[in-house]
Scaffold this motif. Structure first.
Motif, PDB file in Angstrom:
ATOM      1  N   ALA A 189      28.601  -6.040  21.743  1.00  0.00           N
ATOM      2  CA  ALA A 189      29.371  -5.566  20.878  1.00  0.00           C
ATOM      3  C   ALA A 189      30.350  -4.298  21.067  1.00  0.00           C
ATOM      4  CB  ALA A 189      28.530  -5.327  19.581  1.00  0.00           C
ATOM      5  N   ALA A 190      29.684  -3.482  21.810  1.00  0.00           N
ATOM      6  CA  ALA A 190      30.506  -2.281  22.220  1.00  0.00           C
ATOM      7  C   ALA A 190      31.674  -2.608  22.920  1.00  0.00           C
ATOM      8  CB  ALA A 190      29.902  -1.425  22.872  1.00  0.00           C
ATOM      9  N   LEU A 191      31.388  -3.268  24.145  1.00  0.00           N
ATOM     10  CA  LEU A 191      32.658  -3.979  24.690  1.00  0.00           C
ATOM     11  C   LEU A 191      33.238  -4.739  24.152  1.00  0.00           C
ATOM     12  CD1 LEU A 191      33.157  -4.432  27.929  1.00  0.00           C
ATOM     13  CD2 LEU A 191      32.749  -6.617  27.417  1.00  0.00           C
ATOM     14  N   ALA A 192      33.086  -5.807  23.129  1.00  0.00           N
ATOM     15  CA  ALA A 192      33.923  -6.349  22.263  1.00  0.00           C
ATOM     16  C   ALA A 192      34.772  -5.849  21.337  1.00  0.00           C
ATOM     17  CB  ALA A 192      33.140  -7.563  21.489  1.00  0.00           C
ATOM     18  N   LEU A 193      34.311  -4.524  20.761  1.00  0.00           N
ATOM     19  CA  LEU A 193      34.869  -3.651  19.863  1.00  0.00           C
ATOM     20  C   LEU A 193      35.933  -2.873  20.609  1.00  0.00           C
ATOM     21  CD1 LEU A 193      35.011  -2.325  17.248  1.00  0.00           C
ATOM     22  CD2 LEU A 193      33.421  -0.561  17.833  1.00  0.00           C
ATOM     23  N   PHE A 194      35.607  -2.477  21.804  1.00  0.00           N
ATOM     24  CA  PHE A 194      36.731  -1.689  22.534  1.00  0.00           C
ATOM     25  C   PHE A 194      37.843  -2.536  22.970  1.00  0.00           C
ATOM     26  CE2 PHE A 194      38.059  -0.723  26.946  1.00  0.00           C
ATOM     27  CZ  PHE A 194      38.810   0.726  26.607  1.00  0.00           C
ATOM     28  N   SER A 195      37.616  -3.843  23.446  1.00  0.00           N
ATOM     29  CA  SER A 195      38.444  -4.747  24.161  1.00  0.00           C
ATOM     30  C   SER A 195      39.356  -5.138  22.825  1.00  0.00           C
ATOM     31  CB  SER A 195      37.717  -6.027  24.533  1.00  0.00           C
ATOM     32  OG  SER A 195      38.805  -6.823  24.923  1.00  0.00           O
ATOM     33  N   MET A 197      30.841 -16.942  23.253  1.00  0.00           N
ATOM     34  CA  MET A 197      30.709 -17.829  24.690  1.00  0.00           C
ATOM     35  C   MET A 197      32.025 -18.732  24.631  1.00  0.00           C
ATOM     36  SD  MET A 197      26.715 -18.923  24.455  1.00  0.00           S
ATOM     37  CE  MET A 197      26.964 -20.201  25.590  1.00  0.00           C
ATOM     38  N   LEU A 198      32.115 -19.225  23.537  1.00  0.00           N
ATOM     39  CA  LEU A 198      33.547 -20.074  23.438  1.00  0.00           C
ATOM     40  C   LEU A 198      34.856 -19.373  23.975  1.00  0.00           C
ATOM     41  CD1 LEU A 198      32.840 -22.135  20.177  1.00  0.00           C
ATOM     42  CD2 LEU A 198      32.652 -22.963  22.700  1.00  0.00           C
ATOM     43  N   LEU A 199      34.902 -17.929  23.401  1.00  0.00           N
ATOM     44  CA  LEU A 199      35.972 -17.058  23.571  1.00  0.00           C
ATOM     45  C   LEU A 199      35.940 -16.764  25.199  1.00  0.00           C
ATOM     46  CD1 LEU A 199      38.170 -15.646  21.994  1.00  0.00           C
ATOM     47  CD2 LEU A 199      36.674 -13.790  21.894  1.00  0.00           C
ATOM     48  N   MET A 200      34.735 -16.652  25.907  1.00  0.00           N
ATOM     49  CA  MET A 200      34.652 -16.432  27.143  1.00  0.00           C
ATOM     50  C   MET A 200      35.197 -17.417  27.998  1.00  0.00           C
ATOM     51  SD  MET A 200      34.029 -13.227  27.554  1.00  0.00           S
ATOM     52  CE  MET A 200      35.166 -12.876  26.328  1.00  0.00           C
ATOM     53  N   ILE A 201      34.882 -18.677  27.594  1.00  0.00           N
ATOM     54  CA  ILE A 201      35.534 -19.917  28.281  1.00  0.00           C
ATOM     55  C   ILE A 201      37.266 -20.003  28.233  1.00  0.00           C
ATOM     56  CG2 ILE A 201      35.556 -22.381  28.155  1.00  0.00           C
ATOM     57  CD1 ILE A 201      32.342 -22.406  27.170  1.00  0.00           C
ATOM     58  N   GLY A 202      37.456 -19.700  27.284  1.00  0.00           N
ATOM     59  CA  GLY A 202      39.004 -19.617  26.922  1.00  0.00           C
ATOM     60  C   GLY A 202      39.497 -18.529  28.204  1.00  0.00           C
ATOM     61  N   GLY A 203      38.876 -17.184  28.183  1.00  0.00           N
ATOM     62  CA  GLY A 203      39.163 -16.240  28.880  1.00  0.00           C
ATOM     63  C   GLY A 203      39.115 -16.625  30.379  1.00  0.00           C
ATOM     64  N   MET A 204      38.164 -17.498  30.832  1.00  0.00           N
ATOM     65  CA  MET A 204      37.902 -17.719  32.146  1.00  0.00           C
ATOM     66  C   MET A 204      39.053 -18.571  32.434  1.00  0.00           C
ATOM     67  SD  MET A 204      33.963 -18.114  32.907  1.00  0.00           S
ATOM     68  CE  MET A 204      33.638 -19.761  31.913  1.00  0.00           C
ATOM     69  N   VAL A 205      39.346 -19.510  31.596  1.00  0.00           N
ATOM     70  CA  VAL A 205      40.495 -20.636  31.826  1.00  0.00           C
ATOM     71  C   VAL A 205      41.833 -19.705  31.958  1.00  0.00           C
ATOM     72  CG1 VAL A 205      42.114 -22.501  30.989  1.00  0.00           C
ATOM     73  CG2 VAL A 205      39.527 -22.571  30.763  1.00  0.00           C
ATOM     74  N   THR A 206      42.146 -18.795  31.103  1.00  0.00           N
ATOM     75  CA  THR A 206      43.382 -18.054  31.066  1.00  0.00           C
ATOM     76  C   THR A 206      43.393 -17.269  32.403  1.00  0.00           C
ATOM     77  OG1 THR A 206      43.369 -18.115  28.756  1.00  0.00           O
ATOM     78  CG2 THR A 206      44.807 -16.315  29.844  1.00  0.00           C
ATOM     79  N   ASN A 242      38.364 -11.093  36.833  1.00  0.00           N
ATOM     80  CA  ASN A 242      38.367 -11.416  35.498  1.00  0.00           C
ATOM     81  C   ASN A 242      37.459 -12.454  35.139  1.00  0.00           C
ATOM     82  OD1 ASN A 242      39.665  -8.815  35.092  1.00  0.00           O
ATOM     83  ND2 ASN A 242      41.547  -9.677  34.391  1.00  0.00           N
ATOM     84  N   VAL A 243      37.757 -13.676  35.885  1.00  0.00           N
ATOM     85  CA  VAL A 243      36.971 -14.877  35.758  1.00  0.00           C
ATOM     86  C   VAL A 243      35.561 -14.642  35.841  1.00  0.00           C
ATOM     87  CG1 VAL A 243      36.746 -17.110  36.336  1.00  0.00           C
ATOM     88  CG2 VAL A 243      38.980 -16.317  36.403  1.00  0.00           C
ATOM     89  N   ALA A 244      35.119 -13.944  36.794  1.00  0.00           N
ATOM     90  CA  ALA A 244      33.740 -13.471  37.040  1.00  0.00           C
ATOM     91  C   ALA A 244      33.414 -12.636  36.087  1.00  0.00           C
ATOM     92  CB  ALA A 244      33.670 -12.719  38.312  1.00  0.00           C
ATOM     93  N   LEU A 245      33.945 -11.463  35.632  1.00  0.00           N
ATOM     94  CA  LEU A 245      33.600 -10.909  34.299  1.00  0.00           C
ATOM     95  C   LEU A 245      33.444 -11.710  33.124  1.00  0.00           C
ATOM     96  CD1 LEU A 245      32.908  -8.059  32.959  1.00  0.00           C
ATOM     97  CD2 LEU A 245      35.418  -7.668  32.761  1.00  0.00           C
ATOM     98  N   CYS A 246      34.165 -12.482  32.843  1.00  0.00           N
ATOM     99  CA  CYS A 246      34.121 -13.414  31.712  1.00  0.00           C
ATOM    100  C   CYS A 246      32.707 -14.499  32.130  1.00  0.00           C
ATOM    101  CB  CYS A 246      35.183 -14.316  31.679  1.00  0.00           C
ATOM    102  SG  CYS A 246      36.974 -13.342  30.767  1.00  0.00           S
ATOM    103  N   VAL A 293      25.634 -13.242  29.203  1.00  0.00           N
ATOM    104  CA  VAL A 293      24.978 -12.325  28.561  1.00  0.00           C
ATOM    105  C   VAL A 293      24.936 -12.913  26.841  1.00  0.00           C
ATOM    106  CG1 VAL A 293      25.323  -9.929  27.248  1.00  0.00           C
ATOM    107  CG2 VAL A 293      25.591 -10.357  29.772  1.00  0.00           C
ATOM    108  N   ALA A 294      25.993 -13.312  26.527  1.00  0.00           N
ATOM    109  CA  ALA A 294      26.015 -14.114  25.060  1.00  0.00           C
ATOM    110  C   ALA A 294      25.202 -15.094  25.069  1.00  0.00           C
ATOM    111  CB  ALA A 294      27.476 -14.503  24.750  1.00  0.00           C
ATOM    112  N   ALA A 295      24.959 -16.181  26.233  1.00  0.00           N
ATOM    113  CA  ALA A 295      23.955 -17.099  26.251  1.00  0.00           C
ATOM    114  C   ALA A 295      22.589 -16.637  25.891  1.00  0.00           C
ATOM    115  CB  ALA A 295      24.160 -17.881  27.396  1.00  0.00           C
TER     116      ALA A 295
END
Length: 125
Positions: free
Chosen positions: A13-19, A81-90, A99-103, A109-111
């Protein structure tokens, strides 16, 4: 296990808030300097992603902390998790493999949070 899920959800949540706050508050020109994909995206799209990330930060912690619809925590984790899949594709499209590895790590973690809150450490016990 419950404590581990709280810690992991809080960090996510902290990471999501910062991002999300970065995407919402910084001018798009500043974001364009640091990332390629924002230059090819509209301002509205980038801001919308930021708002979704801020909402995810709230959804990962507040429902359980306030004991109002705690079932929203694993649902939010699944949506993340769906948002991170989109991030990996982008990021893969632009060749940003770190960044793909980070996503991928954030997806895992979300899973963990979704799995833990849907079954073994549900808040409804």
């Amino acid at each position: 296990m419950n404590l581990a899920l709280w810690i992991v959800a809080g960090l996510l949540a902290a990471l999501a808030l910062f991002s999300g706050a970065t995407k919402v508050l910084l001018p798009k020109s500043k974001l364009d300097e640091s990332t390629d994909w924002t230059a090819d995206s509209s301002t509205g799209f980038v801001r919308s992603l930021g708002v979704l990330e801020i909402l995810a930060a709230a959804g990962l912690t507040l429902p359980a902390a306030l004991d109002i619809a705690p079932a929203m925590v694993p649902i939010t984790a699944a949506c993340w998790m769906l948002l991170m899949i989109g991030g990996m594709v982008t990021h893969a499209r632009y060749g940003h493999y770190k960044n793909v590895a980070l996503c991928l790590v954030l997806l895992a973690v979300a899973a963990f949070v979704a799995w833990g809150r849907f079954s073994p450490e549900s808040f409804t016990i």
